[in-house]
Scaffold this motif. Structure first.
Motif, PDB file in Angstrom:
ATOM      1  N   ASP A  85      -2.630 -13.531   0.294  1.00  0.00           N
ATOM      2  CA  ASP A  85      -3.401 -12.699  -0.620  1.00  0.00           C
ATOM      3  C   ASP A  85      -2.443 -11.679  -1.215  1.00  0.00           C
ATOM      4  O   ASP A  85      -1.757 -10.968  -0.470  1.00  0.00           O
ATOM      5  N   TRP A  86      -2.382 -11.592  -2.552  1.00  0.00           N
ATOM      6  CA  TRP A  86      -1.462 -10.697  -3.236  1.00  0.00           C
ATOM      7  C   TRP A  86      -2.194  -9.486  -3.791  1.00  0.00           C
ATOM      8  O   TRP A  86      -3.325  -9.598  -4.256  1.00  0.00           O
ATOM      9  N   GLN A  87      -1.515  -8.336  -3.767  1.00  0.00           N
ATOM     10  CA  GLN A  87      -2.075  -7.124  -4.359  1.00  0.00           C
ATOM     11  C   GLN A  87      -0.928  -6.293  -4.937  1.00  0.00           C
ATOM     12  O   GLN A  87       0.085  -6.068  -4.260  1.00  0.00           O
ATOM     13  N   LEU A  88      -1.073  -5.844  -6.192  1.00  0.00           N
ATOM     14  CA  LEU A  88      -0.087  -4.973  -6.819  1.00  0.00           C
ATOM     15  C   LEU A  88      -0.614  -3.551  -6.825  1.00  0.00           C
ATOM     16  O   LEU A  88      -1.778  -3.311  -7.134  1.00  0.00           O
ATOM     17  N   MET A  89       0.274  -2.603  -6.510  1.00  0.00           N
ATOM     18  CA  MET A  89      -0.094  -1.194  -6.423  1.00  0.00           C
ATOM     19  C   MET A  89       1.169  -0.352  -6.590  1.00  0.00           C
ATOM     20  O   MET A  89       2.275  -0.889  -6.564  1.00  0.00           O
ATOM     21  N   PRO A  90       1.039   0.975  -6.768  1.00  0.00           N
ATOM     22  CA  PRO A  90       2.240   1.814  -6.883  1.00  0.00           C
ATOM     23  C   PRO A  90       3.155   1.649  -5.664  1.00  0.00           C
ATOM     24  O   PRO A  90       2.693   1.432  -4.540  1.00  0.00           O
ATOM     25  N   TRP A  91       4.455   1.772  -5.913  1.00  0.00           N
ATOM     26  CA  TRP A  91       5.453   1.446  -4.898  1.00  0.00           C
ATOM     27  C   TRP A  91       5.310   2.275  -3.625  1.00  0.00           C
ATOM     28  O   TRP A  91       5.391   1.751  -2.514  1.00  0.00           O
ATOM     29  N   LYS A  92       5.086   3.566  -3.752  1.00  0.00           N
ATOM     30  CA  LYS A  92       4.952   4.404  -2.557  1.00  0.00           C
ATOM     31  C   LYS A  92       3.775   3.950  -1.702  1.00  0.00           C
ATOM     32  O   LYS A  92       3.831   3.982  -0.476  1.00  0.00           O
ATOM     33  N   ARG A  93       2.697   3.526  -2.350  1.00  0.00           N
ATOM     34  CA  ARG A  93       1.546   3.047  -1.604  1.00  0.00           C
ATOM     35  C   ARG A  93       1.860   1.731  -0.909  1.00  0.00           C
ATOM     36  O   ARG A  93       1.378   1.474   0.195  1.00  0.00           O
ATOM     37  N   CYS A  94       2.663   0.878  -1.557  1.00  0.00           N
ATOM     38  CA  CYS A  94       3.089  -0.376  -0.918  1.00  0.00           C
ATOM     39  C   CYS A  94       3.758  -0.093   0.425  1.00  0.00           C
ATOM     40  O   CYS A  94       3.430  -0.710   1.450  1.00  0.00           O
ATOM     41  N   LEU A  95       4.695   0.833   0.412  1.00  0.00           N
ATOM     42  CA  LEU A  95       5.420   1.160   1.634  1.00  0.00           C
ATOM     43  C   LEU A  95       4.491   1.730   2.691  1.00  0.00           C
ATOM     44  O   LEU A  95       4.594   1.401   3.880  1.00  0.00           O
ATOM     45  N   ALA A  96       3.578   2.616   2.272  1.00  0.00           N
ATOM     46  CA  ALA A  96       2.639   3.224   3.219  1.00  0.00           C
ATOM     47  C   ALA A  96       1.736   2.159   3.839  1.00  0.00           C
ATOM     48  O   ALA A  96       1.436   2.206   5.047  1.00  0.00           O
ATOM     49  N   MET A  97       1.304   1.191   3.044  1.00  0.00           N
ATOM     50  CA  MET A  97       0.433   0.134   3.544  1.00  0.00           C
ATOM     51  C   MET A  97       1.127  -0.677   4.635  1.00  0.00           C
ATOM     52  O   MET A  97       0.523  -1.007   5.662  1.00  0.00           O
ATOM     53  N   VAL A  98       2.394  -1.010   4.419  1.00  0.00           N
ATOM     54  CA  VAL A  98       3.138  -1.781   5.414  1.00  0.00           C
ATOM     55  C   VAL A  98       3.388  -0.945   6.660  1.00  0.00           C
ATOM     56  O   VAL A  98       3.198  -1.403   7.789  1.00  0.00           O
ATOM     57  N   GLN A  99       3.806   0.300   6.475  1.00  0.00           N
ATOM     58  CA  GLN A  99       4.116   1.169   7.606  1.00  0.00           C
ATOM     59  C   GLN A  99       2.885   1.428   8.471  1.00  0.00           C
ATOM     60  O   GLN A  99       2.986   1.547   9.698  1.00  0.00           O
ATOM     61  N   GLN A 100       1.718   1.494   7.840  1.00  0.00           N
ATOM     62  CA  GLN A 100       0.482   1.753   8.572  1.00  0.00           C
ATOM     63  C   GLN A 100      -0.177   0.480   9.099  1.00  0.00           C
ATOM     64  O   GLN A 100      -1.240   0.544   9.722  1.00  0.00           O
ATOM     65  N   GLY A 101       0.444  -0.666   8.842  1.00  0.00           N
ATOM     66  CA  GLY A 101      -0.106  -1.921   9.313  1.00  0.00           C
ATOM     67  C   GLY A 101      -1.271  -2.439   8.506  1.00  0.00           C
ATOM     68  O   GLY A 101      -1.979  -3.356   8.945  1.00  0.00           O
ATOM     69  N   LEU A 102      -1.492  -1.897   7.311  1.00  0.00           N
ATOM     70  CA  LEU A 102      -2.599  -2.317   6.458  1.00  0.00           C
ATOM     71  C   LEU A 102      -2.213  -3.478   5.549  1.00  0.00           C
ATOM     72  O   LEU A 102      -3.075  -4.067   4.906  1.00  0.00           O
ATOM     73  N   ALA A 103      -0.929  -3.778   5.455  1.00  0.00           N
ATOM     74  CA  ALA A 103      -0.430  -4.940   4.731  1.00  0.00           C
ATOM     75  C   ALA A 103       0.586  -5.639   5.621  1.00  0.00           C
ATOM     76  O   ALA A 103       1.222  -5.010   6.473  1.00  0.00           O
ATOM     77  N   ASP A 104       0.728  -6.945   5.422  1.00  0.00           N
ATOM     78  CA  ASP A 104       1.631  -7.724   6.272  1.00  0.00           C
ATOM     79  C   ASP A 104       3.063  -7.731   5.774  1.00  0.00           C
ATOM     80  O   ASP A 104       3.976  -8.072   6.527  1.00  0.00           O
ATOM     81  N   GLY A 105       3.246  -7.375   4.505  1.00  0.00           N
ATOM     82  CA  GLY A 105       4.601  -7.366   3.982  1.00  0.00           C
ATOM     83  C   GLY A 105       4.637  -6.876   2.556  1.00  0.00           C
ATOM     84  O   GLY A 105       3.593  -6.702   1.917  1.00  0.00           O
ATOM     85  N   VAL A 106       5.836  -6.636   2.070  1.00  0.00           N
ATOM     86  CA  VAL A 106       6.046  -6.158   0.709  1.00  0.00           C
ATOM     87  C   VAL A 106       7.168  -6.971   0.091  1.00  0.00           C
ATOM     88  O   VAL A 106       8.192  -7.240   0.734  1.00  0.00           O
ATOM     89  N   MET A 107       6.974  -7.388  -1.153  1.00  0.00           N
ATOM     90  CA  MET A 107       7.956  -8.241  -1.820  1.00  0.00           C
ATOM     91  C   MET A 107       8.855  -7.425  -2.746  1.00  0.00           C
ATOM     92  O   MET A 107       8.406  -6.451  -3.350  1.00  0.00           O
ATOM     93  N   ASP A 108      10.114  -7.841  -2.827  1.00  0.00           N
ATOM     94  CA  ASP A 108      11.136  -7.217  -3.664  1.00  0.00           C
ATOM     95  C   ASP A 108      11.464  -5.814  -3.192  1.00  0.00           C
ATOM     96  O   ASP A 108      11.390  -4.832  -3.931  1.00  0.00           O
ATOM     97  N   ILE A 109      11.862  -5.738  -1.943  1.00  0.00           N
ATOM     98  CA  ILE A 109      12.224  -4.471  -1.318  1.00  0.00           C
ATOM     99  C   ILE A 109      13.705  -4.505  -0.975  1.00  0.00           C
ATOM    100  O   ILE A 109      14.267  -5.562  -0.686  1.00  0.00           O
ATOM    101  N   PHE A 110      14.351  -3.337  -1.040  1.00  0.00           N
ATOM    102  CA  PHE A 110      15.755  -3.233  -0.649  1.00  0.00           C
ATOM    103  C   PHE A 110      15.841  -2.999   0.854  1.00  0.00           C
ATOM    104  O   PHE A 110      14.942  -2.416   1.452  1.00  0.00           O
ATOM    105  N   GLN A 111      16.932  -3.435   1.460  1.00  0.00           N
ATOM    106  CA  GLN A 111      17.156  -3.179   2.881  1.00  0.00           C
ATOM    107  C   GLN A 111      17.663  -1.753   3.061  1.00  0.00           C
ATOM    108  O   GLN A 111      18.744  -1.401   2.593  1.00  0.00           O
TER     109      GLN A 111
END
Length: 262
Positions: A63-89
């Motif tokens: 399931d894909w969802q687009l949102m502002p970048w800071k929210r993407c990171l927060a979602m992953v860090q909080q366990g609300l998303a399983d991953g984020v695409m096109d991220i730097f290491q």
């Protein structure tokens, strides 16, 4: 060994496999054309198609969802998303994110200017006294983001930066080469906006997976399958289709930090 015992052992091995157990993944990213974006109510883009195909080959739905970048990171860090695409290491993310060891793509940040008001820019020092439009929430490498020689002015969107450039409110803007070329074409500015050769920074983009059981092994399986897919003619076809009309895109191999980094 009786046949039913063999069957029971086989089923047990399948059940223990993290990939066989993998639930439907919820992946997030921001609007980052041509890598991922919405069109006609559907996600599209180079890295979207590549990621979708690799996960399909691994038997995983998304399931894909687009949102502002800071929210993407927060979602992953909080366990609300399983991953984020096109991220730097970035080292600071390793406590909550697994990375495959194969990148999805590479990006180059370059400068674009209005042809009506050209500037001879061959090095950062040539930006002295100028104003450069930057993207929302981004910084680049320290030499660019901390230089006292020129002013950096953020805009709410990538489109807004191009608008400010055409109005003369900024002297240049900085964005990824592919993204800039696509937006320039989309806005009908191909004869009015010039791309400069100076590369501000280069970055490798990855699929980042949240720290959950089995995800480290999934990251490795994704990397292995991605390497195989890159040898498939279908991979070259995806890139060629999106790069059509954008001109030749040189490969980027060096990685730098960005904050809020992708």
């Amino acid at each position: 060994m009786p046949d039913f015992i063999r069957l029971l052992c086989a089923l047990l091995l399948v059940c223990l496999s993290p990939l066989a157990q993998a639930e439907r993944l919820r992946l997030v990213s921001d609007d980052w054309a041509p890598y991922i974006y919405w069109e006609d109510g559907q996600p599209r883009g180079i890295d979207y198609e590549v990621t979708s195909e690799v996960l399909k080959r691994l038997g995983i739905d998304v399931d894909w969802q687009l949102m502002p970048w800071k929210r993407c990171l927060a979602m992953v860090q909080q366990g609300l998303a399983d991953g984020v695409m096109d991220i730097f290491q970035i080292d600071s993310r390793k406590p909550f994110m697994f990375y495959p060891d194969e990148p999805l793509s590479n990006v180059e940040f370059v400068l674009f200017q209005n042809n009506v008001k050209p500037h001879a820019i061959e090095r950062l020092e040539d930006l002295e006294g100028l104003t450069v439009g930057t993207s929302p929430g981004y910084t680049y490498n320290p030499a660019f983001s901390e230089s006292p020689l020129f002013r950096r002015e953020p805009a709410p969107t990538h489109e807004a930066n191009f608008g400010k450039l055409m109005l003369g409110r900024i002297d240049l803007l900085v964005t990824d080469r592919r993204a800039g070329r696509q937006l320039r074409r989309q806005l009908g500015l191909e004869g009015q906006v010039q791309e400069l050769p100076l590369v501000i920074s280069q970055h490798a983009q990855y699929l980042g997976l949240a720290h959950k059981p089995g995800r480290e092994r999934l990251a490795q399986a994704f990397a292995d399958e991605l390497r195989r897919f890159k040898q498939d003619p279908a991979y070259a076809a995806i890139n060629a289709r999106y790069d059509s009309g954008l001109g030749n895109i040189p490969d980027a191999v060096e990685q730098h930090e960005r904050s809020t980094p992708r």
